[in-house]
Design a protein around this motif. Structure first.
Motif, PDB file in Angstrom:
ATOM      1  N   PRO A  31       0.826  -1.203   0.000  1.00 38.64           N
ATOM      2  CA  PRO A  31       0.000   0.000   0.000  1.00 38.64           C
ATOM      3  C   PRO A  31       0.866   1.262   0.000  1.00 38.64           C
ATOM      4  O   PRO A  31       1.921   1.315   0.632  1.00 38.64           O
ATOM      5  N   ALA A  32       0.385   2.255  -0.706  1.00 37.31           N
ATOM      6  CA  ALA A  32       1.143   3.489  -0.934  1.00 37.31           C
ATOM      7  C   ALA A  32       1.549   4.193   0.356  1.00 37.31           C
ATOM      8  O   ALA A  32       2.617   4.777   0.437  1.00 37.31           O
ATOM      9  N   GLY A  33       0.741   4.154   1.382  1.00 35.84           N
ATOM     10  CA  GLY A  33       1.027   4.876   2.613  1.00 35.84           C
ATOM     11  C   GLY A  33       2.035   4.197   3.518  1.00 35.84           C
ATOM     12  O   GLY A  33       2.510   4.799   4.489  1.00 35.84           O
ATOM     13  N   LEU A  34       2.382   2.944   3.243  1.00 38.97           N
ATOM     14  CA  LEU A  34       3.281   2.203   4.124  1.00 38.97           C
ATOM     15  C   LEU A  34       4.654   2.860   4.217  1.00 38.97           C
ATOM     16  O   LEU A  34       5.173   3.096   5.313  1.00 38.97           O
ATOM     17  N   ARG A  35       5.250   3.170   3.082  1.00 39.70           N
ATOM     18  CA  ARG A  35       6.570   3.804   3.092  1.00 39.70           C
ATOM     19  C   ARG A  35       6.526   5.157   3.808  1.00 39.70           C
ATOM     20  O   ARG A  35       7.417   5.478   4.583  1.00 39.70           O
ATOM     21  N   GLU A  36       5.486   5.937   3.540  1.00 38.01           N
ATOM     22  CA  GLU A  36       5.356   7.242   4.191  1.00 38.01           C
ATOM     23  C   GLU A  36       5.244   7.078   5.706  1.00 38.01           C
ATOM     24  O   GLU A  36       5.831   7.828   6.470  1.00 38.01           O
ATOM     25  N   SER A  37       4.492   6.079   6.150  1.00 40.84           N
ATOM     26  CA  SER A  37       4.344   5.828   7.587  1.00 40.84           C
ATOM     27  C   SER A  37       5.687   5.486   8.221  1.00 40.84           C
ATOM     28  O   SER A  37       5.994   5.932   9.326  1.00 40.84           O
ATOM     29  N   ILE A  38       6.474   4.696   7.516  1.00 38.84           N
ATOM     30  CA  ILE A  38       7.792   4.313   8.033  1.00 38.84           C
ATOM     31  C   ILE A  38       8.708   5.528   8.107  1.00 38.84           C
ATOM     32  O   ILE A  38       9.419   5.720   9.098  1.00 38.84           O
ATOM     33  N   VAL A  39       8.694   6.364   7.092  1.00 38.86           N
ATOM     34  CA  VAL A  39       9.507   7.581   7.099  1.00 38.86           C
ATOM     35  C   VAL A  39       9.106   8.463   8.275  1.00 38.86           C
ATOM     36  O   VAL A  39       9.960   8.964   9.009  1.00 38.86           O
ATOM     37  N   GLN A  40       7.797   8.630   8.490  1.00 40.19           N
ATOM     38  CA  GLN A  40       7.323   9.452   9.605  1.00 40.19           C
ATOM     39  C   GLN A  40       7.748   8.860  10.950  1.00 40.19           C
ATOM     40  O   GLN A  40       8.122   9.591  11.869  1.00 40.19           O
ATOM     41  N   MET A  41       7.720   7.541  11.067  1.00 38.04           N
ATOM     42  CA  MET A  41       8.140   6.892  12.300  1.00 38.04           C
ATOM     43  C   MET A  41       9.622   7.141  12.583  1.00 38.04           C
ATOM     44  O   MET A  41      10.015   7.488  13.696  1.00 38.04           O
ATOM     45  N   VAL A  42      10.455   6.975  11.558  1.00 37.90           N
ATOM     46  CA  VAL A  42      11.894   7.190  11.726  1.00 37.90           C
ATOM     47  C   VAL A  42      12.186   8.657  12.038  1.00 37.90           C
ATOM     48  O   VAL A  42      13.001   8.971  12.910  1.00 37.90           O
ATOM     49  N   GLU A  43      11.516   9.564  11.339  1.00 36.45           N
ATOM     50  CA  GLU A  43      11.690  10.993  11.624  1.00 36.45           C
ATOM     51  C   GLU A  43      11.270  11.326  13.053  1.00 36.45           C
ATOM     52  O   GLU A  43      11.938  12.100  13.744  1.00 36.45           O
ATOM     53  N   GLY A  44      10.176  10.727  13.515  1.00 39.46           N
ATOM     54  CA  GLY A  44       9.725  10.944  14.887  1.00 39.46           C
ATOM     55  C   GLY A  44      10.728  10.421  15.901  1.00 39.46           C
ATOM     56  O   GLY A  44      11.000  11.077  16.918  1.00 39.46           O
ATOM     57  N   ALA A  45      11.292   9.243  15.628  1.00 42.26           N
ATOM     58  CA  ALA A  45      12.302   8.683  16.534  1.00 42.26           C
ATOM     59  C   ALA A  45      13.538   9.575  16.577  1.00 42.26           C
ATOM     60  O   ALA A  45      14.115   9.805  17.643  1.00 42.26           O
ATOM     61  N   ALA A  46      13.945  10.100  15.413  1.00 40.21           N
ATOM     62  CA  ALA A  46      15.109  10.988  15.359  1.00 40.21           C
ATOM     63  C   ALA A  46      14.841  12.275  16.134  1.00 40.21           C
ATOM     64  O   ALA A  46      15.703  12.750  16.889  1.00 40.21           O
ATOM     65  N   ALA A  47      13.650  12.835  15.980  1.00 42.42           N
ATOM     66  CA  ALA A  47      13.301  14.072  16.685  1.00 42.42           C
ATOM     67  C   ALA A  47      13.257  13.838  18.187  1.00 42.42           C
ATOM     68  O   ALA A  47      13.758  14.653  18.972  1.00 42.42           O
TER      69      ALA A  47
END
Length: 155
Positions: A123-139
């Motif tokens: 699904p198209a949103g899966l990659r975006e969700s993962i990017v958001q998760m990693v960005e959140g962890a970094a922040a």
């Protein structure tokens, strides 16, 4: 304002870029610093110094590194990215490339990128969700005090 004098015997930005390219290629081939060092006749500590740009790599050693990694020496020297009359690369693109190579040289970066590219496009949103998760962890990590991140003064 006079330019600050630089010792020509000290490594410079090109040495750092060559070292980063060596690191990226070594990691891409699944070699440890020890394994690469053994194949080129140096210690893993020396490989660390080459990869960080702290020590310059001689042409003979660079040739051996290229053979072990299966890449041309001109690639490691960055000849394919430097400006030539036929291909002029602007400073902004060169800076982006250098930043990308630097990021790929970080521990785990190439593994993360390989895993990310293995994720199906749908699904198209899966990659975006993962990017958001990693960005959140970094922040969150950037906001946490160093002691809570387990660093306790180590660099």
């Amino acid at each position: 304002m006079a330019a600050e004098a630089r010792d020509p015997r000290r490594p410079d930005n090109i040495d750092v870029e060559v070292g980063r390219l060596v690191r990226v290629q070594r990691i891409a081939r699944g070699l440890s610093q020890t394994e690469l060092g053994n194949q080129i006749g140096v210690t893993f500590q020396q490989v660390q110094k080459y990869e960080s740009g702290a020590n310059r790599i001689s042409m003979g050693r660079l040739t051996r590194i290229g053979k072990v990694l299966g890449v041309d020496v001109t690639y490691l020297l960055g000849a394919s990215r430097r400006s030539t009359p036929a291909t002029v690369i602007n400073a902004k693109d060169q800076a982006k490339f250098s930043e990308a190579v630097g990021m790929l040289g970080k521990i785990g970066a190439l593994r993360l990128l390989k895993a990310f590219t293995a994720i199906p496009k749908k699904p198209a949103g899966l990659r975006e969700s993962i990017v958001q998760m990693v960005e959140g962890a970094a922040a969150a990590s950037a906001r946490a005090p160093a002691a809570k991140r387990g660093r306790k003064g180590r660099n």
